[in-house]
Motif scaffolding. Structure first.
Motif, PDB file in Angstrom:
ATOM      1  N   LEU A 128       0.831  -1.209   0.000  1.00  8.67           N
ATOM      2  CA  LEU A 128       0.000   0.000   0.000  1.00  8.67           C
ATOM      3  C   LEU A 128       0.859   1.249   0.000  1.00  8.67           C
ATOM      4  O   LEU A 128       0.618   2.190  -0.772  1.00  8.67           O
ATOM      5  CB  LEU A 128      -0.920  -0.016   1.222  1.00  8.67           C
ATOM      6  CG  LEU A 128      -1.803   1.223   1.428  1.00  8.67           C
ATOM      7  CD1 LEU A 128      -2.773   1.378   0.270  1.00  8.67           C
ATOM      8  CD2 LEU A 128      -2.558   1.133   2.755  1.00  8.67           C
ATOM      9  N   ARG A 129       1.893   1.255   0.848  1.00  9.24           N
ATOM     10  CA  ARG A 129       2.779   2.418   0.922  1.00  9.24           C
ATOM     11  C   ARG A 129       3.486   2.652  -0.408  1.00  9.24           C
ATOM     12  O   ARG A 129       3.555   3.783  -0.901  1.00  9.24           O
ATOM     13  CB  ARG A 129       3.821   2.212   2.021  1.00  9.24           C
ATOM     14  CG  ARG A 129       4.781   3.386   2.187  1.00  9.24           C
ATOM     15  CD  ARG A 129       5.895   3.041   3.150  1.00  9.24           C
ATOM     16  NE  ARG A 129       6.745   1.970   2.617  1.00  9.24           N
ATOM     17  CZ  ARG A 129       7.690   1.356   3.319  1.00  9.24           C
ATOM     18  NH1 ARG A 129       7.889   1.667   4.580  1.00  9.24           N
ATOM     19  NH2 ARG A 129       8.429   0.412   2.764  1.00  9.24           N
ATOM     20  N   GLY A 130       4.004   1.599  -1.000  1.00 13.12           N
ATOM     21  CA  GLY A 130       4.727   1.740  -2.264  1.00 13.12           C
ATOM     22  C   GLY A 130       3.846   2.259  -3.380  1.00 13.12           C
ATOM     23  O   GLY A 130       4.253   3.141  -4.149  1.00 13.12           O
ATOM     24  N   TRP A 131       2.633   1.720  -3.467  1.00 11.77           N
ATOM     25  CA  TRP A 131       1.724   2.140  -4.547  1.00 11.77           C
ATOM     26  C   TRP A 131       1.323   3.597  -4.379  1.00 11.77           C
ATOM     27  O   TRP A 131       1.340   4.367  -5.337  1.00 11.77           O
ATOM     28  CB  TRP A 131       0.482   1.245  -4.558  1.00 11.77           C
ATOM     29  CG  TRP A 131      -0.411   1.528  -5.728  1.00 11.77           C
ATOM     30  CD1 TRP A 131      -0.309   1.014  -6.982  1.00 11.77           C
ATOM     31  CD2 TRP A 131      -1.529   2.439  -5.761  1.00 11.77           C
ATOM     32  NE1 TRP A 131      -1.304   1.523  -7.804  1.00 11.77           N
ATOM     33  CE2 TRP A 131      -2.054   2.403  -7.075  1.00 11.77           C
ATOM     34  CE3 TRP A 131      -2.134   3.250  -4.810  1.00 11.77           C
ATOM     35  CZ2 TRP A 131      -3.162   3.153  -7.445  1.00 11.77           C
ATOM     36  CZ3 TRP A 131      -3.235   4.023  -5.185  1.00 11.77           C
ATOM     37  CH2 TRP A 131      -3.732   3.959  -6.487  1.00 11.77           C
ATOM     38  N   MET A 132       0.977   3.998  -3.147  1.00 11.88           N
ATOM     39  CA  MET A 132       0.525   5.373  -2.925  1.00 11.88           C
ATOM     40  C   MET A 132       1.675   6.354  -3.072  1.00 11.88           C
ATOM     41  O   MET A 132       1.483   7.476  -3.557  1.00 11.88           O
ATOM     42  CB  MET A 132      -0.125   5.505  -1.552  1.00 11.88           C
ATOM     43  CG  MET A 132      -1.337   4.618  -1.372  1.00 11.88           C
ATOM     44  SD  MET A 132      -2.559   5.269  -0.216  1.00 11.88           S
ATOM     45  CE  MET A 132      -3.486   6.384  -1.256  1.00 11.88           C
ATOM     46  N   ALA A 133       2.876   5.948  -2.690  1.00 11.41           N
ATOM     47  CA  ALA A 133       4.030   6.833  -2.859  1.00 11.41           C
ATOM     48  C   ALA A 133       4.329   7.045  -4.340  1.00 11.41           C
ATOM     49  O   ALA A 133       4.628   8.167  -4.772  1.00 11.41           O
ATOM     50  CB  ALA A 133       5.248   6.249  -2.156  1.00 11.41           C
TER      51      ALA A 133
END
Length: 224
Positions: free
Chosen positions: A191-196
């Motif tokens: 989730l963090r990687g995609w949103m970043a």
């Protein structure tokens, strides 16, 4: 009251899907005492939204309708100004977007592992009440509630609905962490990687959609 709640739903979604607060909570959960910090961050977030919305509603008072029963002109002006501001903000953010493959995040995120619960709460408060995008949308939501002419009770309920829905995004990492426990690391990292990676695109799309809606609402109020 139903009209007031309906008016704030798309605005609440726009605040809820803000990538930076969601990423901040994900990063907190990876640190010692992260769940406590995540909870206080969300509480600060809720307080910020509630305070801004309440101030706007108190300032607007009973000025939500004109003599003919329609929305007061000030509501249209506020919505028009906010809408233009959001669209302009989207243009600025898009022009400042990082180069492809360079998912640059705010520098303060590198210090999240040193945060105390109080500092996490302050960050949540700041990102909800001071961040320009969220501030403009929350003011727009309060103006939309005032536009309906709802009574004090109905306005309070509509604002509460807005705050709850606008908090779902930052609360999602906490829900995943509690539900999956140790298994949440993979899901939260993804989730963090995609949103970043897509932070700027997500924000610009949300800003344009909400900005255009507010402009349309403002024009409607001023021409009827």
């Amino acid at each position: 009251m139903g009209e007031a709640i309906g008016a704030v739903l798309p605005l609440a979604v726009g605040v809820s899907l803000s990538p930076i607060p969601i990423i901040a909570v994900v990063l907190m959960l990876a640190t010692p005492g992260g769940r406590t910090n995540g909870i206080t961050f969300v509480l600060g977030w809720v307080v910020g939204l509630a305070v801004v919305g309440t101030i706007v509603l108190l300032v607007s008072g009973g000025a939500g309708a004109n003599d003919g029963g329609g929305p007061a002109p000030w509501v249209g002006i506020v919505k028009l100004v906010l809408g233009v501001g959001l669209v302009a903000l989207s243009v600025v953010q898009w022009r400042r977007r990082p180069r492809e493959g360079d998912a640059t995040l705010p520098a303060w995120m590198t210090t999240i592992d040193t945060f105390t619960p109080v500092k996490a709460a302050g960050l949540g408060l700041g990102l909800s009440a001071v961040n320009p995008k969220n501030l403009l949308i929350t003011v727009g939501a309060a103006a939309a509630i005032a536009q309906t002419g709802a009574g004090a009770g109905g306005a309070a309920v509509a604002l509460a609905v807005f705050v709850v829905l606008a908090t779902i995004g930052p609360a999602v990492p906490l829900i995943i962490d509690v539900a999956l426990g140790d298994r949440s690391a993979v899901a939260l990292t993804g989730l963090r990687g995609w949103m970043a990676a897509h932070n700027t695109a997500i924000m610009c799309v949300l800003l344009v959609l909400i900005g255009v809606k507010l402009i349309g609402d403002g024009v409607t109020v001023l021409t009827t």
